[in-house]
Write a protein that holds these residues in place. Structure first.
Motif, mmCIF file in Angstrom:
data_model
loop_
_atom_site.group_PDB
_atom_site.id
_atom_site.type_symbol
_atom_site.label_atom_id
_atom_site.label_comp_id
_atom_site.label_asym_id
_atom_site.label_seq_id
_atom_site.Cartn_x
_atom_site.Cartn_y
_atom_site.Cartn_z
ATOM 1 N N PRO A 1 87.489 76.424 28.908
ATOM 2 C CA PRO A 1 86.027 76.396 28.811
ATOM 3 C C PRO A 1 85.357 77.240 29.891
ATOM 4 O O PRO A 1 85.768 77.241 31.050
ATOM 5 N N GLU B 1 75.882 73.545 28.593
ATOM 6 C CA GLU B 1 75.262 74.135 27.413
ATOM 7 C C GLU B 1 75.444 73.257 26.180
ATOM 8 O O GLU B 1 74.561 73.217 25.304
ATOM 9 N N THR B 2 76.562 72.568 26.101
ATOM 10 C CA THR B 2 76.763 71.647 24.979
ATOM 11 C C THR B 2 75.821 70.456 25.076
ATOM 12 O O THR B 2 75.181 70.059 24.093
ATOM 13 N N ASN C 1 86.810 74.883 18.837
ATOM 14 C CA ASN C 1 85.717 74.667 19.786
ATOM 15 C C ASN C 1 84.518 74.113 19.022
ATOM 16 O O ASN C 1 83.758 74.878 18.429
ATOM 17 N N GLY D 1 80.774 76.416 19.287
ATOM 18 C CA GLY D 1 80.484 77.340 20.370
ATOM 19 C C GLY D 1 81.220 78.658 20.223
ATOM 20 O O GLY D 1 81.996 78.872 19.290
ATOM 21 N N GLN E 1 83.584 73.290 35.969
ATOM 22 C CA GLN E 1 82.300 73.226 35.272
ATOM 23 C C GLN E 1 81.119 73.045 36.233
ATOM 24 O O GLN E 1 81.222 72.370 37.259
ATOM 25 N N CYS F 1 73.159 69.063 22.009
ATOM 26 C CA CYS F 1 73.815 68.114 21.120
ATOM 27 C C CYS F 1 73.088 66.776 21.119
ATOM 28 O O CYS F 1 72.985 66.112 22.150
ATOM 29 N N ALA G 1 78.327 77.712 25.151
ATOM 30 C CA ALA G 1 79.448 76.769 25.033
ATOM 31 C C ALA G 1 80.739 77.529 24.729
ATOM 32 O O ALA G 1 81.530 77.165 23.868
ATOM 33 N N PHE H 1 80.179 75.479 29.910
ATOM 34 C CA PHE H 1 80.479 74.892 28.604
ATOM 35 C C PHE H 1 79.857 73.503 28.453
ATOM 36 O O PHE H 1 79.167 73.218 27.471
ATOM 37 N N ALA I 1 83.264 66.709 22.757
ATOM 38 C CA ALA I 1 83.509 68.153 22.702
ATOM 39 C C ALA I 1 85.005 68.396 22.555
ATOM 40 O O ALA I 1 85.788 68.075 23.453
#
Length: 322
Positions: free
Chosen positions: A92, A99-100, A163, A113, A27, A104, A208, A96, A84
């Motif tokens: 992911p 962007e979440t 997801n 997502g 990530q 959120c 996401a 991911f 998540a």
């Protein structure tokens, strides 16, 4: 920026889960932790990560899958502000987490997502996200994401549990997954029904994304026939009507079940011809109940048309000419 707890639940699927872990390690913004609800006796041997990974055992004495209970345990144990959930077969995208986290909040409700389905063999040589983007396919029976931002999902039945994300404040007030569901089916739709009844919004969002790993599967899920029927009845007891209607209709067309008054009873167990019809093959990116139902209904219509044709021919043969 708030921190994010990545959550998944698993039974078997060692290679799939290892790829999920590697996906979170790749990530651009790493999660604060990964919490795994382990629905088997043995723990997993997982790749090394730069973030903590915790395994929480959640099993039932009868051996049935405790999907609802496992999701509750990992969410309750999480330390992050954002929760998540990804399924064990969903890798992911590198953005991911970022962007979440960007969208959120406690006011958001539930976020769903993007999902792209990978063909067989896509992960044999590691995680190549550029290739995944090129070959991943959207499910034909699912809504696509909005062109940008978020779009309100006005039908709780479209909730996609493989997801989704929410703020921990939402989790604390939403009612959680109902643990009367076990085995396969229904617990996610019940959760979405609870969210809807609480007046919380459910959103489709751009980004996401996760990449769904190919695996042998059946749709409708005839391998879980008994638990789908049981859980459909649990839903009816709670909400006044059954859910998973497309699966139940598919079972009916195959002659596996029938209505008996208000009850549904099993007529027979699936045989190899049923599995051959419903099984996802290597050339399919995903299993699809709609494909099977269309085949069954077309066959039924052809049979009815043929019976009508034969009956008309018999009448014409024995009827005297005027």
């Amino acid at each position: 920026m708030p921190d994010l707890s990545a959550l998944t639940i698993a039974y078997g699927r060692d290679t799939h889960l290892a790829n999920v872990v590697l996906g979170f390690e790749a990530q651009s913004v790493r999660p604060a932790e990964l919490v795994i609800g382990v629905m088997q006796d043995r723990p997993y041997d997982l790749p090394a990560t730069s973030f903590p990974v915790r395994q929480i055992h959640v099993t039932r004495p009868d051996g049935e899958l405790p999907l609802a209970a496992a999701r509750n345990r990992v969410a309750d144990a999480a330390t992050g502000e954002v929760l998540a959930f990804v399924d064990v077969d969903c890798i992911p995208h590198p953005d991911f987490v970022a962007e979440t986290l960007a969208v959120c909040t406690p006011e958001t409700g539930i976020l769903m997502g993007e999902v792209a389905y990978l063909p067989s063999g896509a992960t044999e040589h590691g995680l190549d996200f550029d290739t995944f983007e090129q070959i991943g396919q959207r499910h034909s029976d699912r809504q696509g994401p909005p062109p940008k931002g978020m779009r309100l999902c006005n039908d709780y039945r479209c909730f996609w549990s493989l997801n989704f994300a929410m703020h921990r404040d939402t989790w604390a007030t939403c009612g959680k997954f109902h643990e009367g569901y076990y085995g396969y089916g229904g617990e996610d739709t019940d959760f979405a029904r609870t969210i809807d009844a609480a007046g919380l919004p459910i959103w489709w969002m751009r980004g996401a994304k996760v990449f769904h790993q190919h695996h042998a599967h059946c749709m409708p899920p005839i391998q879980h026939l008994a638990s789908v029927l049981r859980n459909a009845d649990v839903f009816a007891e709670r909400w006044g009507h059954r859910t998973m209607g497309h699966w139940l209709w598919g079972f009916s067309l195959m002659g596996l079940i029938e209505k008996d008054g208000d009850a549904i009873r099993i007529l027979r167990e699936p045989d190899e011809s049923d599995y051959a019809l419903c099984r996802q093959t290597d050339d399919m990116p995903y299993a699809n109940s709609r494909r099977v139902i269309d085949i069954l209904q077309a066959s039924q219509q052809e049979e009815e048309a043929r019976r009508t044709e034969v009956a008309e021919a018999e009448i014409a043969f024995v009827t005297a000419a005027e």
